[in-house]
Design an enzyme around this catalytic site. Sequence first.
Site, PDB file in Angstrom:
ATOM      1  CB  ALA A  29      -0.833  -0.145   1.262  1.00  0.00           C
ATOM      2  N   GLY A  32       2.289   7.197  -1.165  1.00  0.00           N
ATOM      3  CA  GLY A  32       3.175   8.266  -1.852  1.00  0.00           C
ATOM      4  C   GLY A  32       4.272   9.135  -0.773  1.00  0.00           C
ATOM      5  N   GLY A  33       4.147   8.643   0.484  1.00  0.00           N
ATOM      6  CA  GLY A  33       5.298   8.939   1.374  1.00  0.00           C
ATOM      7  C   GLY A  33       6.456   8.118   1.424  1.00  0.00           C
ATOM      8  CB  VAL A  34       9.508   8.760   2.916  1.00  0.00           C
ATOM      9  CG1 VAL A  34       9.098   8.848   4.623  1.00  0.00           C
ATOM     10  CG2 VAL A  34      11.170   8.136   3.093  1.00  0.00           C
ATOM     11  CG  ASP A  35       7.094   6.113   6.828  1.00  0.00           C
ATOM     12  OD1 ASP A  35       8.448   6.126   7.083  1.00  0.00           O
ATOM     13  OD2 ASP A  35       6.363   6.737   7.582  1.00  0.00           O
ATOM     14  CG  MET A  55      -6.063   2.601  -1.445  1.00  0.00           C
ATOM     15  SD  MET A  55      -6.655   2.103   0.135  1.00  0.00           S
ATOM     16  CE  MET A  55      -5.423   2.957   1.206  1.00  0.00           C
ATOM     17  CB  CYS A 123      -8.791   5.504   7.074  1.00  0.00           C
ATOM     18  SG  CYS A 123      -7.761   5.431   5.342  1.00  0.00           S
ATOM     19  N   GLY A 147       3.336   0.604   5.335  1.00  0.00           N
ATOM     20  CA  GLY A 147       4.363   1.357   6.099  1.00  0.00           C
ATOM     21  C   GLY A 147       4.390   2.024   7.398  1.00  0.00           C
ATOM     22  CB  CYS A 221      -4.716  12.768   4.992  1.00  0.00           C
ATOM     23  SG  CYS A 221      -5.775  11.306   4.923  1.00  0.00           S
TER      24      CYS A 221
END
Length: 403
Positions: A29, A32-35, A55, A123, A147, A221
Site C-alpha cells: 500500500a 506516496g510517502g517515504v515509509d 488508493m 480508514c 509502511g 489528511c
Amino acid sequence: MTTSQTNTLDLLNSLDLGKPPAQTRVVVAMSGGVDSSVVAGLLKEQGYDVIGVTMQLYDHGEIEHRPGSCCAGQDIYDARQAADLIGIPHYVLNYEQNFRAKVIDAFAQSYADGETPIPCVTCNSQIKFIDLFDMARDLGADILATGHYIASRPDGDDGGRALYRALDPDRDQSYFLFSTTREQLRLLRFPLGEMSKPEVRDHARRFGLGVAEKPDSQDICFVPTGRYSDLVEKLAPRAATPGEIVHVDGRVLGQHAGVMNYTIGQRKGLGLGASASVGGEPLYVVKIDAAHARVTVGPREALSTKRVTLRDVNWIGPGALDQALGREIAARVRSTRPPAPAVMTRRGDEIVVEFVEGESGVAPGQACVFYEDSGPRARVLGGGFIRSAESAQEEPAIARKRA
C-alpha cells in the site's frame, strides 16, 4: 552453516512464509510517502514479486495538496514515481465513494455527536484492511504490506500473528491499529516495525527516492488547511448549533458557536475572554453535551477520569477476551500518551476499563487500546472506542492489584 546459507534463510523468512521471495507476491500500500515507498524498495531488493497500489481517497481537485497530506494529487504522483524507480508495477484505485461514506461522513457525524473522532483508525479498519485486502486477493497476493510503524510476529503454529509496539517509540502507530482482526493479521506485514525513522530515510536516499525528505503524513489528511470545522459544518450542520458554555458548578459563563469547535481537555480558544479562568485557575473543556448544545468547563482536576465504557471492542490478545477480565493490563487513551495500568471488567454487554490512577482528558470517540504491559515493546491486545467516561472525583480510583 555458511554465511550464504544464513542470508538465504533470512530472506526466505523475512515475511515468515515457507517459499522463496521470487514465488511470493506482495502488494504494498503506497501512500506516496517515504515509509511505504521504502517498504516497496526493501521487498523488491529482497527478491519478492512486488506490486504497488495507491488508493485515491478524495478528490484532489476539491481538496488542495498540502504538506502532510496523502492519497491524492501530488501523493499519487509521488507513489507512481517511486514505483517506477524501484521497478515494480503500480496501480491507482479509486475508493473515493467508500472513503466519503465510511470515513469523512462518519468523522463529521462524530463531531456533531460531541465526540473527538480518530479517522485514521476508521480508514485502516474500513478501507485499507477491507477494500485493499479484496484487491490484493484479486491480484493473487500472498501478503499485503504497509509502511506502518508496528511489529508483527508469528503467534502459534496455525499461521496466526501478534502485534507489538514498534522499535521506534516516537513513531509507534499501534494506537491506530488496535481494530485489526486476527484474520487480517495473517495476511498483513509491517516491515518498518523494527526500524527507526532515520534508518528509513537512509534507505530512501540509498534507493534514490525523491520522497526521501518528504514530511510525514498527518492523521486528518483529507481536511484542507487543517480547518476541520469548515468540513464538519458543511456535512453536519447541527454541529454548528450555538449554545451555552457552563461551569461545572452550574454557572453560565458564555455562549459558543457549535460543539464542533471543542474537544475534551481543550484550554485555548474557549471563547470566554476574561472568563477563561476562575480564581486565577485556567478552565478546560470537561464535557460536551451535543444533544443540548452545551459545553461544560472546569478546573484541571475535573478532567481526571477513573473509568471508561467502550464500544466496538476488538480482542487480538491470547485466548478469549473474558479470560483477561479482572486482570491488570495497560491501557492507552491518547496516541501521545503512554499506556497506564488498568483493569478490564464487564458491565452487562459492555466492556469497562478502570484505571489504577486517574487518566486526564479522556474524550468519547477516541480509542482505548489494550497492551500486555506498559513496556516499550509490549504486545497489543486490542481495544475499543470510548463511549463514555466517568470522573475520578466521584470516588477513589481502584487500588493496584498486586501479584
